[in-house]
Design a protein around this motif. Sequence first.
Motif, PDB file in Angstrom:
ATOM      1  N   ALA A  92      16.119 -12.836   1.370  1.00 12.48           N
ATOM      2  CA  ALA A  92      14.822 -12.371   1.883  1.00 12.48           C
ATOM      3  C   ALA A  92      13.712 -12.615   0.864  1.00 12.48           C
ATOM      4  N   ILE A  93      14.030 -12.486  -0.431  1.00 16.11           N
ATOM      5  CA  ILE A  93      13.031 -12.766  -1.472  1.00 16.11           C
ATOM      6  C   ILE A  93      12.662 -14.241  -1.437  1.00 16.11           C
ATOM      7  N   ALA A  94      13.657 -15.112  -1.310  1.00 16.30           N
ATOM      8  CA  ALA A  94      13.400 -16.554  -1.266  1.00 16.30           C
ATOM      9  C   ALA A  94      12.526 -16.931  -0.074  1.00 16.30           C
ATOM     10  N   GLN A  95      12.662 -16.179   1.025  1.00 16.89           N
ATOM     11  CA  GLN A  95      11.873 -16.448   2.232  1.00 16.89           C
ATOM     12  C   GLN A  95      10.581 -15.628   2.270  1.00 16.89           C
ATOM     13  N   ARG A  96      10.292 -14.904   1.196  1.00 18.33           N
ATOM     14  CA  ARG A  96       9.093 -14.063   1.059  1.00 18.33           C
ATOM     15  C   ARG A  96       9.021 -12.979   2.145  1.00 18.33           C
ATOM     16  N   ARG A  97      10.189 -12.483   2.548  1.00 21.04           N
ATOM     17  CA  ARG A  97      10.254 -11.363   3.496  1.00 21.04           C
ATOM     18  C   ARG A  97      10.521 -10.049   2.776  1.00 21.04           C
ATOM     19  N   PHE A  98      10.862 -10.128   1.486  1.00 27.05           N
ATOM     20  CA  PHE A  98      11.118  -8.935   0.684  1.00 27.05           C
ATOM     21  C   PHE A  98      10.653  -9.216  -0.734  1.00 27.05           C
ATOM     22  N   PRO A  99      10.102  -8.243  -1.412  1.00 22.51           N
ATOM     23  CA  PRO A  99       9.688  -6.941  -0.911  1.00 22.51           C
ATOM     24  C   PRO A  99       8.613  -7.090   0.157  1.00 22.51           C
ATOM     25  N   PRO A 100       8.390  -6.007   0.927  1.00 22.11           N
ATOM     26  CA  PRO A 100       7.356  -6.077   1.963  1.00 22.11           C
ATOM     27  C   PRO A 100       6.003  -6.444   1.361  1.00 22.11           C
ATOM     28  N   ALA A 101       5.127  -7.000   2.183  1.00 19.41           N
ATOM     29  CA  ALA A 101       3.818  -7.472   1.715  1.00 19.41           C
ATOM     30  C   ALA A 101       3.050  -6.390   0.958  1.00 19.41           C
ATOM     31  N   MET A 102       3.114  -5.140   1.423  1.00 17.11           N
ATOM     32  CA  MET A 102       2.381  -4.069   0.738  1.00 17.11           C
ATOM     33  C   MET A 102       2.831  -3.965  -0.724  1.00 17.11           C
ATOM     34  N   VAL A 103       4.108  -4.090  -0.972  1.00 18.87           N
ATOM     35  CA  VAL A 103       4.642  -3.999  -2.333  1.00 18.87           C
ATOM     36  C   VAL A 103       4.346  -5.282  -3.098  1.00 18.87           C
ATOM     37  N   GLN A 142      11.151  -5.071 -10.202  1.00 19.82           N
ATOM     38  CA  GLN A 142      12.586  -4.827 -10.280  1.00 19.82           C
ATOM     39  C   GLN A 142      13.059  -4.159  -8.999  1.00 19.82           C
ATOM     40  N   VAL A 143      14.113  -4.714  -8.428  1.00 13.42           N
ATOM     41  CA  VAL A 143      14.758  -4.140  -7.256  1.00 13.42           C
ATOM     42  C   VAL A 143      16.044  -3.488  -7.766  1.00 13.42           C
ATOM     43  N   ASP A 144      16.101  -2.159  -7.690  1.00 10.43           N
ATOM     44  CA  ASP A 144      17.279  -1.413  -8.132  1.00 10.43           C
ATOM     45  C   ASP A 144      18.262  -1.344  -6.969  1.00 10.43           C
ATOM     46  N   LEU A 145      19.317  -2.141  -7.011  1.00  8.95           N
ATOM     47  CA  LEU A 145      20.295  -2.111  -5.918  1.00  8.95           C
ATOM     48  C   LEU A 145      20.912  -0.724  -5.823  1.00  8.95           C
ATOM     49  N   CYS A 146      20.886  -0.168  -4.631  1.00 10.78           N
ATOM     50  CA  CYS A 146      21.354   1.200  -4.456  1.00 10.78           C
ATOM     51  C   CYS A 146      21.976   1.374  -3.077  1.00 10.78           C
ATOM     52  N   MET A 147      22.682   2.481  -2.931  1.00 18.17           N
ATOM     53  CA  MET A 147      23.204   2.881  -1.633  1.00 18.17           C
ATOM     54  C   MET A 147      22.022   3.356  -0.790  1.00 18.17           C
TER      55      MET A 147
END
Length: 174
Positions: free
Chosen positions: A146-157, A80-85
């Motif tokens: 970025a998720i669709a391009q596999r750039r997010f979340p970062p590889a470590m996550v 889950q990505v919690d959209l935040c400021m």
Amino acid sequence: MATIRSGEWQTLPGVADYLAGLIDDVLIERAIWARSAEAAPNGGRALAGPGHIWYRFWLWRDDQVVERYFDAQGQALGTQVDLCMPLQIGEREWTARDLLLDIWISPEGRVTVSNEAAFEAAVSSGQLTEEEASWAEEHVRRLTGAIAQRRFPPAMVRNWQVDLRRIQEALAKA
């Protein structure tokens, strides 16, 4: 609006073990649910239950909080990505203003944006400013791309795995 706070998981009823630490520039929190914890559905997903493991990653470079959920066998339940400021990093606590929208990534990679009705209601009522609403809408587009391009979340996550031996040791001490 709610604030996401580092350390808040350690006070949840049913959490048997909590740990937090920095790896490079990422604050990582881990909560392990007690074997006696009752299953608690979250948005139709059983994310909390006996032996379940939660990780929260505070990604200051992305100004984002990402949570990964695992069952007691270490199998991924989703992200889950919690959209935040942008994150506020203090000496003792990291915080972020929650913008209500969440991006859910299933273990198979399916992406869903949720809480849109609550977000729209908060914008209409003035609980979220126009600046915050614009930030959220732009951020959700940027992140889903970025998720669709596999750039997010970062590889470590994205590649994070559970070490069940360490989880069992932590539960034995709890």
